[in-house]
Write an enzyme that holds these catalytic residues in place. Structure first.
Site, PDB file in Angstrom:
ATOM      1  N   SER A 138       1.200  -1.249  -0.025  1.00 38.08           N
ATOM      2  CA  SER A 138       0.194   0.148   0.077  1.00 38.08           C
ATOM      3  C   SER A 138       1.165   1.284  -0.074  1.00 38.08           C
ATOM      4  O   SER A 138       2.361   0.735   0.781  1.00 38.08           O
ATOM      5  CB  SER A 138      -0.426  -0.147   1.159  1.00 38.08           C
ATOM      6  OG  SER A 138      -1.354   1.599   1.208  1.00 38.08           O
ATOM      7  N   TYR A 151      -2.112  -1.481  10.632  1.00 39.97           N
ATOM      8  CA  TYR A 151      -1.634  -1.535   9.519  1.00 39.97           C
ATOM      9  C   TYR A 151      -0.593  -1.054   8.954  1.00 39.97           C
ATOM     10  O   TYR A 151      -0.150  -1.434   8.758  1.00 39.97           O
ATOM     11  CB  TYR A 151      -2.738  -1.342   8.623  1.00 39.97           C
ATOM     12  CG  TYR A 151      -3.217  -0.753   7.774  1.00 39.97           C
ATOM     13  CD1 TYR A 151      -3.378  -2.244   7.264  1.00 39.97           C
ATOM     14  CD2 TYR A 151      -3.208   0.024   6.753  1.00 39.97           C
ATOM     15  CE1 TYR A 151      -3.300  -2.425   5.175  1.00 39.97           C
ATOM     16  CE2 TYR A 151      -3.101  -0.172   5.460  1.00 39.97           C
ATOM     17  CZ  TYR A 151      -3.618  -1.480   4.657  1.00 39.97           C
ATOM     18  OH  TYR A 151      -3.576  -1.688   3.086  1.00 39.97           O
TER      19      TYR A 151
HETATM   20  N1  LIG Z   1      -8.540  -0.496  -0.988  1.00 42.79           N
HETATM   21  C1  LIG Z   1      -7.726   0.361  -0.493  1.00 42.79           C
HETATM   22  O1  LIG Z   1      -7.949   1.358  -0.253  1.00 42.79           O
HETATM   23  C2  LIG Z   1      -6.231  -0.861  -0.063  1.00 42.79           C
HETATM   24  C3  LIG Z   1      -5.553   0.547  -0.981  1.00 42.79           C
HETATM   25  C4  LIG Z   1      -3.931   0.121  -0.618  1.00 42.79           C
HETATM   26  C5  LIG Z   1      -3.544  -1.659  -0.237  1.00 42.79           C
HETATM   27  N2  LIG Z   1      -5.179  -2.458   0.016  1.00 42.79           N
HETATM   28  C6  LIG Z   1      -4.767  -4.267   0.296  1.00 42.79           C
HETATM   29  O2  LIG Z   1      -5.125  -4.592  -0.965  1.00 42.79           O
HETATM   30  C7  LIG Z   1      -5.313  -5.580  -0.997  1.00 42.79           C
HETATM   31  C8  LIG Z   1      -7.156  -6.596  -1.270  1.00 42.79           C
HETATM   32  O3  LIG Z   1      -7.439  -4.795  -0.195  1.00 42.79           O
HETATM   33  P1  LIG Z   1      -9.306  -4.300  -1.526  1.00 42.79           P
HETATM   34  O4  LIG Z   1      -9.086  -3.251  -1.233  1.00 42.79           O
HETATM   35  O5  LIG Z   1      -9.552  -5.801  -2.026  1.00 42.79           O
HETATM   36  O6  LIG Z   1     -10.041  -5.278   0.171  1.00 42.79           O
HETATM   37  P2  LIG Z   1     -11.595  -6.659   0.329  1.00 42.79           P
HETATM   38  O7  LIG Z   1     -12.177  -5.754  -0.915  1.00 42.79           O
HETATM   39  O8  LIG Z   1     -12.003  -6.187   1.400  1.00 42.79           O
HETATM   40  O9  LIG Z   1     -10.883  -7.775   0.263  1.00 42.79           O
HETATM   41  C9  LIG Z   1      -9.744  -8.378   0.690  1.00 42.79           C
HETATM   42  C10 LIG Z   1     -10.013  -9.302   0.972  1.00 42.79           C
HETATM   43  O10 LIG Z   1      -8.982 -10.278   1.822  1.00 42.79           O
HETATM   44  C11 LIG Z   1      -9.481 -10.950   2.519  1.00 42.79           C
HETATM   45  N3  LIG Z   1      -9.577 -11.685   3.473  1.00 42.79           N
HETATM   46  C12 LIG Z   1      -8.787 -11.008   4.373  1.00 42.79           C
HETATM   47  N4  LIG Z   1      -8.089 -11.546   5.499  1.00 42.79           N
HETATM   48  C13 LIG Z   1      -7.986 -13.381   5.459  1.00 42.79           C
HETATM   49  C14 LIG Z   1      -7.851 -14.369   5.833  1.00 42.79           C
HETATM   50  N5  LIG Z   1      -7.199 -14.133   6.378  1.00 42.79           N
HETATM   51  N6  LIG Z   1      -7.641 -14.996   4.638  1.00 42.79           N
HETATM   52  C15 LIG Z   1      -7.837 -14.724   3.291  1.00 42.79           C
HETATM   53  N7  LIG Z   1      -8.049 -14.258   3.186  1.00 42.79           N
HETATM   54  C16 LIG Z   1      -8.406 -13.205   4.034  1.00 42.79           C
HETATM   55  C17 LIG Z   1     -10.953 -10.614   2.425  1.00 42.79           C
HETATM   56  O11 LIG Z   1     -11.402 -12.197   2.964  1.00 42.79           O
HETATM   57  P3  LIG Z   1     -13.289 -11.779   3.311  1.00 42.79           P
HETATM   58  O12 LIG Z   1     -14.070 -11.318   2.150  1.00 42.79           O
HETATM   59  O13 LIG Z   1     -12.938 -13.440   3.860  1.00 42.79           O
HETATM   60  O14 LIG Z   1     -12.989 -10.843   4.461  1.00 42.79           O
HETATM   61  C18 LIG Z   1     -10.762 -10.531   0.883  1.00 42.79           C
HETATM   62  O15 LIG Z   1     -11.555 -10.958   0.256  1.00 42.79           O
HETATM   63  C19 LIG Z   1      -5.121  -5.843   1.324  1.00 42.79           C
HETATM   64  O16 LIG Z   1      -3.926  -6.632   1.501  1.00 42.79           O
HETATM   65  C20 LIG Z   1      -4.898  -3.617   1.616  1.00 42.79           C
HETATM   66  O17 LIG Z   1      -4.616  -3.842   2.231  1.00 42.79           O
HETATM   67  C21 LIG Z   1      -6.299  -2.182  -0.591  1.00 42.79           C
END
Ligand SMILES: NC(=O)c1ccc[n+]([C@@H]2O[C@H](COP(=O)([O-])OP(=O)(O)OC[C@H]3O[C@@H](n4cnc5c(N)ncnc54)[C@H](OP(=O)(O)O)[C@@H]3O)[C@@H](O)[C@H]2O)c1
Length: 277
Positions: A138, A151
């Site tokens: 991130s 985080y």
């Molecule tokens: N959205 C942002 O602004 C942003 C910015 C920078 C980086 N990121 C990074 O991008 C990545 C994906 O996030 P996203 O934005 O796509 O959010 P998201 O839609 O909430 O997706 C997160 C995913 O991670 C899964 N997850 C969480 N804990 C887990 C575990 N123990 N085992 C397997 N899966 C697990 C969730 O599963 P469940 O549905 O079961 O909870 C979901 O599929 C993360 O690493 C986040 O830190 C996001």
């Protein structure tokens, strides 16, 4: 030879879009998620487009679940060319308000699970003499700000891990890539946990609510998760992948400011941008 990919956290957001983008390009993709009841959206896309995707259960916090998933993939395909460590979540709460157990819980998913995945999959890639490991970090892996230290620290740790790993795995023909998205429109912010001590009695109540509303306002103008998926695809297609790929105008702006400003100027800039001080 068919390229085989494994993506974690594919129930929604960046993981789902990445699995679909990889499969559309012909990679046989194991789209994994911890709760298969959340597979409906992805199943529909797979069926409508007849994509080469197999949906598997994988809770990255659970070693047995990880071992089972990797064993199934190796039984079926005998190789893994691309690993996308995407699963992750966030926690609100200042350093004083986040307990050690809560810090550990955050690090378990966002950092230790990735170390475990790499320790299982790097030997497979070394034997193949090729592979790409993509770690979804991130912009918060390079910039600190108040109210989500658990985080942010987990993503800073992931950045360090990725930098070390590039040196260690490049002699074996394995690329290590870090993806640095800014604010992306996914379920991420709705799924964020609040530290138990971070309630109205906290001395940090004021800054906590200011930062949360600042970030939520930014989230409304966030970048689409498809753009992160496209950056991941580009990174694995590049002949000589860069160490990091930044996604989103906000991320570009913050990282450019960090480069151009002194540390103190940058702190003042973050205060102004994030919570108007
Ligand atoms: N959205 C942002 O602004 C942003 C910015 C920078 C980086 N990121 C990074 O991008 C990545 C994906 O996030 P996203 O934005 O796509 O959010 P998201 O839609 O909430 O997706 C997160 C995913 O991670 C899964 N997850 C969480 N804990 C887990 C575990 N123990 N085992 C397997 N899966 C697990 C969730 O599963 P469940 O549905 O079961 O909870 C979901 O599929 C993360 O690493 C986040 O830190 C996001």
């Amino acid at each position: 030879m068919e390229n085989v990919a494994l993506v974690t956290g594919c129930s929604s957001g960046i993981g789902l879009e990445t699995a679909v983008a990889l499969a559309r390009e012909g990679h046989f993709t194991f789209a994994t998620m911890r709760n298969l009841k959340k597979a409906e959206t992805l199943e529909k896309i797979v069926k409508d487009e007849n994509l080469p995707i197999s949906i598997l259960e994988l809770d990255v916090d659970n070693k047995e679940s990880m071992d089972n998933a990797i064993e199934k993939i190796m039984e079926q395909k005998g190789r893994i060319d691309t690993l996308v460590n995407n699963a992750g979540w966030g926690m609100w709460g200042t350093v004083e308000d986040v307990s050690i157990d809560e810090f550990k819980e955050q690090f378990e998913t966002n950092f230790f699970s990735i170390v475990r995945m790499i320790q299982k999959i790097a030997p497979i890639m070394r034997k193949q003499k090729s592979g790409s490991i993509v770690n979804v970090s991130s912009v918060a892996g390079r910039i600190g700000f108040p109210v989500s230290p658990a985080y942010i620290s987990s993503k800073f740790a992931l950045e360090g891990l990725s930098e070390c790993l590039r040196f260690e795995l490049s002699p074996f023909g394995i690329n290590v890539i870090t993806i640095e998205p800014g604010v992306i429109k996914t379920n991420f912010f709705d799924s964020m946990k609040m530290a138990k001590k971070s309630d109205s009695n906290s001395v940090y109540n004021d800054i906590t609510s200011k930062v949360i509303s600042g970030v939520k306002m930014m989230a409304e103008m966030g970048t689409e998760p498809k753009e992160v998926a496209n950056a991941i695809l580009k990174s694995i297609n590049d002949k000589n992948p860069l160490p990091r790929y930044i996604v989103g105008n906000d991320a570009m702006m913050f990282l450019e400011a960090k480069k151009m400003k002194t540390d103190i100027e940058f702190e003042n800039y973050i205060k102004k941008e994030l919570y108007g001080e």
